[in-house]
Design an enzyme around this catalytic site. Structure first.
Site, short mmCIF file in Angstrom:
data_model
loop_
_atom_site.label_atom_id
_atom_site.label_comp_id
_atom_site.label_asym_id
_atom_site.label_seq_id
_atom_site.Cartn_x
_atom_site.Cartn_y
_atom_site.Cartn_z
N HIS A 258 -12.89 -42.35 -56.65
CA HIS A 258 -13.86 -41.36 -56.18
C HIS A 258 -14.83 -40.97 -57.29
CE1 HIS A 258 -11.27 -39.96 -52.53
NE2 HIS A 258 -11.98 -41.05 -52.27
N HIS A 389 -16.71 -50.44 -47.41
CA HIS A 389 -16.79 -50.55 -48.87
C HIS A 389 -17.20 -51.97 -49.29
CE1 HIS A 389 -15.26 -46.59 -49.96
NE2 HIS A 389 -14.31 -46.74 -49.06
#
Length: 399
Positions: A258, A389
């Site tokens: 993250h 992603h």
């Protein structure tokens, strides 16, 4: 920036032609997920639909999966994939007909053929609804503006908290039982969605919200933690270091992937905001977030540790695809922001790792997780759950 130790020999040219070809193959694979009854199937490793019908009412569709398919195939439309517009349209229809709560407003987290299963209203899922709207709008979908208005009304009236300038998390179906939890993940993805929304509709209010979140989460909290991103907060927005979490969306400790993702997003926010002087802190923050995550979490065997403890020690060595994919995209973002080629120094190593361990060259798609020996395993995610992603990585450097 640190040089990653080579774990495989880099012999492939991972240039634009290779990425476009891999993106096409990825889009071909996930196009099989289209469910004629609405929404999308989860796919097994071989591309067949996964059996998932806990009530005997057809496959469960979760909000983040529907919306990520819309976003990814909007990217596919930019690459002229032949199924892209059909899949975007299919997903958009299911958001309105399947996920939207016509009584209470907002979007249910999961549904099947009979209707809602998990009726919670999650900020995380609503952030992806906004991303889907913006992405669909970028390729001219006629319902994109309506979806944007629908979800922004809820985000502003139900989730947004002016102090500190971020969204709360999860409510019951009828918006009762206000959430005790506050989380970074929903706010990170809302920042991404707000950037995309501004790029599609040029509403300065979207940038104002995105800047508020980024200042609070990154310039205030991550800076104070030495460029480690706090993930979990108490109801009064104090960092909750003891939060036990759940392994998928709220793992305990810190999540270096993250930090890498945030590094990309603050750079995209700065770029979208026209390099406004108020955003000058973002290059420093992105560089520091990315460098620390690479230093602390890249494993000798390749890949990133999933989580760290608050002392920076590896807590969970699970190796997932998405932090490596995000590292590719962030490397390109840092290079674009600074003009410094040093940020591209690890690109081949990152792609070599993904190519060797996560890209399935036989069946198509990407494996979500590998074990200590580098072999695919399914412990956290069944099958091949993601295109989002992977498309982020494959689209990077094609701007």
């Amino acid at each position: 920036m640190i040089a990653l130790p080579l774990t495989e020999d880099a012999v492939t040219d991972y240039g634009p032609g290779w990425k476009r070809n891999e993106a096409k193959k990825l889009l071909d694979f996930h196009a099989r997920a289209l469910n004629a009854k609405g929404g999308f199937y989860k796919l097994a490793a071989d591309g067949s639909p996964l059996a998932d019908d806990p009530r005997g009412q057809g496959n469960t569709r979760e909000l983040h999966e529907t919306t990520r398919m819309i976003h990814s195939y909007a990217q596919g439309a930019q690459l002229n994939h032949p199924a892209a517009h059909q899949i975007v349209d299919h997903g958009m229809k299911f958001l309105f007909d399947g996920h939207l709560d016509p009584v209470n407003g907002g979007f249910w987290w999961s549904v099947d053929d009979a209707g809602p299963i998990d009726t919670k209203k999650q900020a995380y899922g609503h952030a992806f609804v906004l991303l889907a709207a913006a992405s669909a709008g970028s390729v001219g979908h006629p319902d994109a503006a309506r979806l944007r208005e629908t979800v922004m009304t809820v985000l502003r009236s139900r989730f947004w908290e002016n102090d500190p300038g971020a969204v709360s998390d999860t409510f019951d179906e009828d918006w009762t039982n206000p959430p005790a939890y506050r989380g970074g993940n929903a706010n990170m993805h809302l920042t991404e969605a707000l950037i995309a929304a501004h790029r599609t509709w040029s509403d300065p209010a979207d940038l104002d919200m995105a800047r508020a979140i980024a200042r609070f989460m990154i310039d205030q909290h991550a800076r104070a933690e030495g460029w480690v991103v706090p993930e979990h907060f108490t109801p009064d927005w104090k960092v909750d270091r003891d939060f036990e979490g759940d392994p998928m969306f709220r793992p305990p400790g810190t999540t270096p992937g993250h930090a890498i993702e945030w590094a990309r997003l603050v750079l995209e926010l700065r770029e979208t905001g026209g390099m406004d002087p108020q955003d000058d802190w973002m290059v420093e923050a992105a560089s520091a977030l990315f460098s620390r995550a690479m230093r602390d979490a890249w494993l000798p065997e390749g890949g990133f540790a999933y989580t760290l403890d608050w002392n920076g020690n590896i807590d969970n060595r699970r190796r997932l695809w998405w932090p490596v994919a995000e590292a590719v995209a962030t490397s390109h973002a840092l290079h674009r922001a600074t003009g410094d080629d040093v940020w591209l120094g690890n690109i081949d190593e990152l792609w070599t790792h993904l190519d060797a361990h996560h890209i399935d060259h036989e069946h198509g798609g990407w494996y979500a997780e590998i074990d200590a020996s580098g072999r695919p395993v399914e412990t956290l995610f069944p099958g091949k759950p993601d295109i989002y992603h992977a498309m982020t990585a494959l689209s990077a450097g094609l701007e």
